[in-house]
Design a protein around this motif. Structure first.
Motif: not given
Length: 462
Positions: A132-159
């Motif tokens: 569970e710790v491993d999964e949460v670290i991956r979720v944050f480090n691959l999706n967060a903006y400035d330590n914040a997670l949100a469902p719409v923002a995480c779907k904004v692709a890199h460009s």
């Protein structure tokens, strides 16, 4: 606009009675070239308009894995499940710098998954396991903006041609995206993921290598799928055009990076195509590492640290890059940027030489004709433009009479027209679209407005 059946609502578009949160202008569409489901605009937006503002699912107090797990554990069981399953279940278990803390050999860093788990168990979380710790670290480090997670923002692709800037309002617990240029209905939303903003104007091959190392993905954005104008070299066949690399045409709809394996070069004048000139590619392989070392010299005392090139050696490197790669290649332009900063007189002031180097770099950047990104992505070019325009906006001093038998040096040319071009072609369009993101940095906003007023006075006097 994408067909309606391709779009799925994100919770129906979150709104609140006060109008603070609104995601109604965004939906999700399947974009295989970008790795799967991606946020798209369901309406058009003008530059500077707010595209969405949503409530963050969780905001960590600090940029550490321990702080992120603590924020996660403070959520209800339902919200934890939402964080881990609903929005990020399709994320691959990539191996890169962003997930290095999850590796078995990461112990000893103080913030590895195993060390975070041990610390949290001492805080009373006995039921927590390493998976569970491993999964949460991956979720944050691959999706967060400035330590914040949100469902719409995480779907904004890199460009690499981003059309939105994303900002976190920590006090309000919100994430907001604003358009940095006009966005059409159905257009994919893209932001710049990386701290290293210099990558934006480098070649796609350099960007791709860094992206894979840091975040474990190959960028499939529109810019990376098209001709690479930052890596252009002279065409030796016709002597007139530029040879540009582009991904091999292996068809559409593949997994990200499938079309990147083969690169085809073509001349934008004579139309010649091929695998690339061997001499040019050899020169690129030799020159680019030296240029990168000058752009990002290792810190003193670290492995690989070496003395920076002298001004003369740096100028020679730039001349060599221009001779062997041409003036359109990013490596040649990069030496101008380094010269602009490293050759400044004592006190950091400017002179004709450093202003010329800065303006040549800006001219190269404008001539790439890339869609302008958020101002924060080009904050270094903005600083160069501010310094050069400020220096050029002052009329040249009149020559001082002298009794010297030697002829006086040539007078400085009036640089106000050049200053006006820097403002009109580069600085003001960026400031108008997304300048608020850098306005408070080193008085950037104040200086831009002073130059805007100067330009208005100059135009009114003509």
């Amino acid at each position: 606009m994408a067909p309606q059946e391709e779009l799925s609502s994100l919770g129906g578009g979150e709104t609140d009675p006060r109008g603070s949160f609104d995601t109604s202008g965004v939906a999700v569409a399947d974009r295989p070239e970008l790795g799967g489901s991606t946020a798209v605009a369901t309406q058009s937006f003008k530059a500077g308009a707010r595209v969405f503002r949503e409530r963050a699912l969780v905001v960590a107090a600090a940029p550490t894995n321990l702080a992120r797990l603590r924020a996660y554990l403070a959520l209800s069981g339902e919200r934890r499940h939402e964080l881990r399953e609903r929005f990020w279940r399709e994320a691959p278990a990539v191996r890169c710098a962003a997930t290095a803390a999850c590796r078995a050999d990461a112990a000893g860093t103080g913030d590895s998954a195993a060390e975070v788990l041990a610390a949290l168990r001492t805080e009373g979380h006995a039921d927590l396991d390493l998976g569970e710790v491993d999964e949460v670290i991956r979720v944050f480090n691959l999706n967060a903006y400035d330590n914040a997670l949100a469902p719409v923002a995480c779907k904004v692709a890199h460009s690499c041609a981003p059309n939105v800037s994303v900002k976190v309002d920590v006090e309000a617990g919100a994430i907001e995206a604003r358009a940095c240029r006009p966005i059409a209905e159905g257009e994919t939303l893209g932001s710049w993921y990386f701290q290293d903003t210099g990558l934006w104007w480098m070649g796609a091959d350099v960007r791709r290598a860094i992206f894979e190392t840091d975040r474990g993905f190959v960028c499939g954005c529109e810019r990376c799928r098209g001709p690479d104008f930052c890596r252009a070299v002279p065409c030796d066949a016709c002597g007139k055009g530029r040879c540009l690399p582009r991904p091999g045409a292996s068809g559409g709809g593949e997994a990200p990076g499938a079309a990147q394996a083969a690169v085809e070069w073509f001349c934008d004048s004579c139309g010649r195509t091929g695998a690339g000139d061997a001499l040019r590619l050899s020169a690129e392989a030799e020159i680019v590492p030296s240029v990168l070392l000058e752009l990002r010299p290792p810190r003193s005392g670290t492995a690989g640290a070496a003395a920076r090139l002298s001004s003369e050696a740096l100028a020679l490197l730039g001349a060599t890059a221009e001779e062997r790669l041409g003036r359109d290649h990013w490596a040649t332009a990069a030496t101008l940027l380094v010269l602009h900063y490293r050759c400044r007189p004592a006190g950091g002031t400017l002179d004709r030489y450093t202003v010329a180097a800065g303006c040549r770099f800006l001219g190269w950047l404008v001539n790439r004709q890339l869609p302008w990104p958020p101002a924060a992505v080009v904050r270094t070019p903005i600083a160069v433009a501010l310094d050069c325009a400020s220096w050029l906006s002052s009329p040249p001093p009149l020559p001082t009479p002298t009794d010297s038998p030697h002829p006086p040096p040539p007078p400085l040319r009036d640089g106000r027209c050049l200053a006006a071009r820097v403002l009109r072609d580069f600085l003001l369009p960026l400031a108008d679209a997304s300048g608020s993101t850098v306005a408070s940095v080193a008085r950037t906003g104040e200086r831009i407005e002073a130059l805007r007023a100067w330009l208005a006075d100059l135009c009114s006097s003509w």
